[in-house]
Design a protein around this motif. Structure first.
Motif, PDB file in Angstrom:
ATOM      1  N   LEU A 244      47.790  28.372  36.642  1.00  0.00           N
ATOM      2  CA  LEU A 244      46.635  29.160  37.063  1.00  0.00           C
ATOM      3  C   LEU A 244      46.014  29.861  35.857  1.00  0.00           C
ATOM      4  O   LEU A 244      46.744  30.331  34.963  1.00  0.00           O
ATOM      5  CB  LEU A 244      47.041  30.215  38.111  1.00  0.00           C
ATOM      6  CG  LEU A 244      47.591  29.731  39.452  1.00  0.00           C
ATOM      7  CD1 LEU A 244      48.128  30.920  40.243  1.00  0.00           C
ATOM      8  CD2 LEU A 244      46.519  29.001  40.239  1.00  0.00           C
ATOM      9  N   TRP A 245      44.695  29.910  35.854  1.00  0.00           N
ATOM     10  CA  TRP A 245      43.983  30.788  34.920  1.00  0.00           C
ATOM     11  C   TRP A 245      43.781  32.130  35.609  1.00  0.00           C
ATOM     12  O   TRP A 245      43.161  32.205  36.670  1.00  0.00           O
ATOM     13  CB  TRP A 245      42.617  30.214  34.547  1.00  0.00           C
ATOM     14  CG  TRP A 245      42.637  29.006  33.660  1.00  0.00           C
ATOM     15  CD1 TRP A 245      42.285  27.730  34.002  1.00  0.00           C
ATOM     16  CD2 TRP A 245      42.974  28.963  32.272  1.00  0.00           C
ATOM     17  NE1 TRP A 245      42.401  26.887  32.930  1.00  0.00           N
ATOM     18  CE2 TRP A 245      42.819  27.628  31.841  1.00  0.00           C
ATOM     19  CE3 TRP A 245      43.398  29.914  31.354  1.00  0.00           C
ATOM     20  CZ2 TRP A 245      43.075  27.226  30.545  1.00  0.00           C
ATOM     21  CZ3 TRP A 245      43.645  29.519  30.053  1.00  0.00           C
ATOM     22  CH2 TRP A 245      43.493  28.199  29.657  1.00  0.00           C
ATOM     23  N   ILE A 246      44.306  33.194  35.039  1.00  0.00           N
ATOM     24  CA  ILE A 246      44.159  34.535  35.604  1.00  0.00           C
ATOM     25  C   ILE A 246      43.674  35.463  34.499  1.00  0.00           C
ATOM     26  O   ILE A 246      44.366  35.657  33.484  1.00  0.00           O
ATOM     27  CB  ILE A 246      45.477  35.060  36.201  1.00  0.00           C
ATOM     28  CG1 ILE A 246      45.987  34.110  37.284  1.00  0.00           C
ATOM     29  CG2 ILE A 246      45.288  36.451  36.777  1.00  0.00           C
ATOM     30  CD1 ILE A 246      47.315  34.527  37.893  1.00  0.00           C
ATOM     31  N   ASP A 247      42.490  36.014  34.658  1.00  0.00           N
ATOM     32  CA  ASP A 247      41.904  36.955  33.697  1.00  0.00           C
ATOM     33  C   ASP A 247      41.905  36.386  32.284  1.00  0.00           C
ATOM     34  O   ASP A 247      42.218  37.078  31.312  1.00  0.00           O
ATOM     35  CB  ASP A 247      42.650  38.294  33.732  1.00  0.00           C
ATOM     36  CG  ASP A 247      42.552  38.985  35.082  1.00  0.00           C
ATOM     37  OD1 ASP A 247      41.605  38.679  35.818  1.00  0.00           O
ATOM     38  OD2 ASP A 247      43.416  39.820  35.381  1.00  0.00           O
ATOM     39  N   GLY A 248      41.584  35.098  32.172  1.00  0.00           N
ATOM     40  CA  GLY A 248      41.441  34.485  30.861  1.00  0.00           C
ATOM     41  C   GLY A 248      42.724  34.010  30.226  1.00  0.00           C
ATOM     42  O   GLY A 248      42.692  33.544  29.089  1.00  0.00           O
ATOM     43  N   ALA A 249      43.862  34.108  30.892  1.00  0.00           N
ATOM     44  CA  ALA A 249      45.146  33.644  30.351  1.00  0.00           C
ATOM     45  C   ALA A 249      45.755  32.624  31.307  1.00  0.00           C
ATOM     46  O   ALA A 249      45.477  32.630  32.510  1.00  0.00           O
ATOM     47  CB  ALA A 249      46.112  34.816  30.129  1.00  0.00           C
TER      48      ALA A 249
ATOM     49  N   PRO B 186      46.935  38.945  26.352  1.00  0.00           N
ATOM     50  CA  PRO B 186      46.537  39.022  27.760  1.00  0.00           C
ATOM     51  C   PRO B 186      45.809  40.328  28.061  1.00  0.00           C
ATOM     52  O   PRO B 186      46.241  41.406  27.649  1.00  0.00           O
ATOM     53  CB  PRO B 186      47.866  38.915  28.519  1.00  0.00           C
ATOM     54  CG  PRO B 186      48.912  39.286  27.532  1.00  0.00           C
ATOM     55  CD  PRO B 186      48.396  38.897  26.187  1.00  0.00           C
ATOM     56  N   TRP B 187      44.728  40.200  28.784  1.00  0.00           N
ATOM     57  CA  TRP B 187      43.855  41.332  29.085  1.00  0.00           C
ATOM     58  C   TRP B 187      44.600  42.446  29.820  1.00  0.00           C
ATOM     59  O   TRP B 187      45.384  42.190  30.718  1.00  0.00           O
ATOM     60  CB  TRP B 187      42.681  40.828  29.932  1.00  0.00           C
ATOM     61  CG  TRP B 187      41.698  41.880  30.333  1.00  0.00           C
ATOM     62  CD1 TRP B 187      40.858  42.571  29.522  1.00  0.00           C
ATOM     63  CD2 TRP B 187      41.465  42.348  31.659  1.00  0.00           C
ATOM     64  NE1 TRP B 187      40.103  43.437  30.260  1.00  0.00           N
ATOM     65  CE2 TRP B 187      40.445  43.319  31.577  1.00  0.00           C
ATOM     66  CE3 TRP B 187      41.996  42.022  32.909  1.00  0.00           C
ATOM     67  CZ2 TRP B 187      39.962  43.988  32.703  1.00  0.00           C
ATOM     68  CZ3 TRP B 187      41.519  42.678  34.029  1.00  0.00           C
ATOM     69  CH2 TRP B 187      40.519  43.650  33.922  1.00  0.00           C
ATOM     70  N   GLN B 188      44.360  43.694  29.386  1.00  0.00           N
ATOM     71  CA  GLN B 188      44.889  44.927  29.972  1.00  0.00           C
ATOM     72  C   GLN B 188      46.399  45.092  29.803  1.00  0.00           C
ATOM     73  O   GLN B 188      46.978  46.027  30.364  1.00  0.00           O
ATOM     74  CB  GLN B 188      44.535  45.033  31.459  1.00  0.00           C
ATOM     75  CG  GLN B 188      43.070  45.324  31.721  1.00  0.00           C
ATOM     76  CD  GLN B 188      42.602  46.637  31.131  1.00  0.00           C
ATOM     77  OE1 GLN B 188      43.402  47.557  30.896  1.00  0.00           O
ATOM     78  NE2 GLN B 188      41.307  46.745  30.861  1.00  0.00           N
ATOM     79  N   SER B 189      47.041  44.229  29.026  1.00  0.00           N
ATOM     80  CA  SER B 189      48.447  44.480  28.710  1.00  0.00           C
ATOM     81  C   SER B 189      48.531  45.624  27.698  1.00  0.00           C
ATOM     82  O   SER B 189      47.532  46.037  27.103  1.00  0.00           O
ATOM     83  CB  SER B 189      49.092  43.221  28.147  1.00  0.00           C
ATOM     84  OG  SER B 189      48.481  42.861  26.907  1.00  0.00           O
TER      85      SER B 189
END
Length: 545
Positions: free
Chosen positions: A329-334, A445-448
């Motif tokens: 799956l692609w989730i938030d660009g990752a 990864p975004w917001q990590s």
């Protein structure tokens, strides 16, 4: 009183840790300003502009063009309330004859406004055309068609765009003794025109005449606690500043590059123009005003230049999408395995008004995704335009029953709820094309937590813009009183260059380090005491206009 050891830094925070201590160095003397102005005027980029407008025939100029450039920079170092050519003339009139001679003016020169204006227009013309890197060979052409033959391999000829020249003018204020990092943050700030906008219709009514500033355009600027959302007539200055490593030593807030655009347009092109002029950048920090551009305008050119991007994601860039293979799956660009639990798939990012504790708790959920994320198997294959990625169980980040070796890992790792013998992607490798979701992908990864530590460095460019607009200078409506994109770009570049010289000096003297320009110009180290005051961060009140 106990003497301070050489190289010992002054305290940058108060004893309570709640307030930041701001040190203000003594102002530059007139001789120091003159030496820095002359050094800037003798830089390679300014010398090229001067050479481009120096003619060997006809009437000589009243003042040398390099002296006028030095005089304009001297005025910028004087922290004027408005950057006008009349102000430049007054600054040169107030200078001593010896200072004017050091700037490059002939002895017994009478300073007048008209020659200063003529010299500024000459520099503006050279800036608008751009200087050229000359050919290293004779040019040949077809005698019948007149077409110039192609250059041989290795010819250094290259034209310079307005963005490259403007960035070169800013870079001329940074001495070679100061080594810049390879990370920059870019953001735009509005530069309102001093002229009133009129309609483009021609008619007898004076209100229908074209605007006095033909290059300026209407644009919208975001509201702050000082003003609401509103339209303005002018330009947008895209400015780059250097950023340290996420856990690195702090750096002075210097302007690294500049690109001006009429209104709000071509933001991606402005960012690329700055990066092409700097050449040594390996990572750039951008907000959504840039990264929502189409992939072929920004994401793809950045990848082709080998520049990594750390960015925030717009709501249209987030969400869950099918991956390149079954079970991904692609989730938030990752890219993740579909073994990722459902509660971790749709997460809300922290809000601006949240406390540090609330933001940390929200990012703990984003960090839990890391065990299910695909990781790079090898470097990107440029010739194939793809990248190999390995599943989380294969990388040793997740225990999966379909990957027996991963089940022998420690129980501190999460265990995927995959059915044995099922078609999961935890232990698979996948080839991801560069064009797959290329606009939304980034290394972290975004917001990590790691992403937040990296992206928070972008606040440095916002701080630099605040210094230019309100804290140190007043680059608002009426500060520049010239018309046209090129003229405004020239004055903005000079303003940023002067700001760099002052920031370099204040930052190094506050840490008991020599000013890089003092070292370059061979000046004696400064031993004058510095003024100090404290600044305490507080919650700003919202705009209630």
């Amino acid at each position: 009183m106990k003497a301070r050891r050489a190289g010992q830094s002054r305290p940058l925070m108060s004893s309570t840790g709640l307030s930041r201590i701001i040190y203000k160095p003594p102002p530059l003397t007139s001789a120091q300003k003159v030496r820095r102005a002359r050094a800037w005027a003798e830089s390679d980029v300014v010398s090229r502009l001067v050479t481009a407008r120096t003619h060997n025939v006809g009437r000589h100029r009243a003042y040398p063009l390099d002296a006028i450039a030095a005089g304009i920079f001297l005025h910028a170092l004087s922290s004027p309330t408005a950057f006008t050519l009349a102000g430049v003339t007054r600054t040169l009139l107030s200078a001593s004859p010896s200072d004017r001679f050091a700037l490059g003016f002939p002895p017994r020169t009478v300073i007048r406004y008209r020659p200063i204006l003529s010299g500024f227009h000459a520099l503006e013309d050279a800036l608008g055309v751009g200087f050229l890197v000359p050919h290293d060979h004779e040019l040949t052409a077809d005698p019948e068609t007149g077409e110039v033959d192609e250059c041989p391999e290795g010819c250094p000829f290259a034209p310079a765009s307005l963005d490259e020249v403007a960035t070169g003018l800013v870079q001329a204020s940074i001495p070679s003794t100061w080594t810049p990092p390879s990370v920059v943050a870019i953001d735009g700030t509005d530069v309102e025109s001093a002229y009133r906008a009129r309609t483009a219709n021609t008619g007898t009514d004076a209100g229908d005449r074209p605007a006095a500033d033909p290059d300026a355009r209407w644009a919208k600027r975001t509201g702050t606690d000082r003003r609401p959302n509103e339209l303005y007539f002018g330009y947008e200055a895209h400015i780059a500043t250097y950023a340290p490593e996420p856990a690195g030593e702090p750096l002075p807030q210097l302007a690294a590059g500049l690109a001006m655009r009429p209104g709000v347009k071509d933001r991606a092109g402005a960012a690329l123009g700055i990066l092409d002029a700097l050449r040594h950048v390996k990572e750039v920090l951008l907000d959504r005003g840039y990264t929502t551009s189409r992939a072929e305008k920004l994401a793809r050119p950045l990848r082709e230049r080998g520049i990594a991007v750390t960015m925030d994601l717009h709501s249209t860039q987030r969400g869950v999408r099918p991956g390149p293979i079954t079970g991904s799956l692609w989730i938030d660009g990752a890219l993740y395995s579909d073994a990722l639990p459902d509660p971790l798939r749709q997460l809300e990012p922290p809000k601006i008004g949240d406390t540090a504790t609330q933001k940390a708790r929200a990012r703990e959920l984003f960090d839990k995704r890391e065990a299910y994320r695909f990781t790079a198997l090898a470097r990107r294959r440029d010739e194939l335009g793809s990248q190999r990625w390995k599943g989380p169980a294969l990388a040793g980040h997740l225990r999966c029953p379909n990957t027996p070796a991963s089940m022998r890992l420690g129980r501190h790792l999460p265990t995927a709820q995959c059915l044995r013998g099922g078609n999961c992607a935890c232990g698979k490798t996948v080839t991801v094309r560069d064009t797959d979701l290329e606009r939304d992908r980034q290394p972290l990864p975004w917001q990590s937590t790691r992403w937040a530590l990296s992206f928070n460095r972008r606040s440095l460019i916002e701080g630099l813009n605040a210094q230019l607009r309100y804290q140190v200078r007043n680059v608002n409506r009426g500060y520049f009183r010239v018309a046209g994109l090129v003229a405004t770009t020239l004055l903005m570049a000079v303003t940023l260059a002067a700001h760099n010289i002052e920031r370099l000096r204040g930052w190094h003297l506050a840490r008991h380090q020599p000013d890089p320009w003092q070292v370059k110009l061979g000046e004696e180290p400064s031993d004058e005491p510095m003024d100090r005051h404290t600044w305490t961060k507080g919650r700003r009140r919202p705009y209630r206009g």
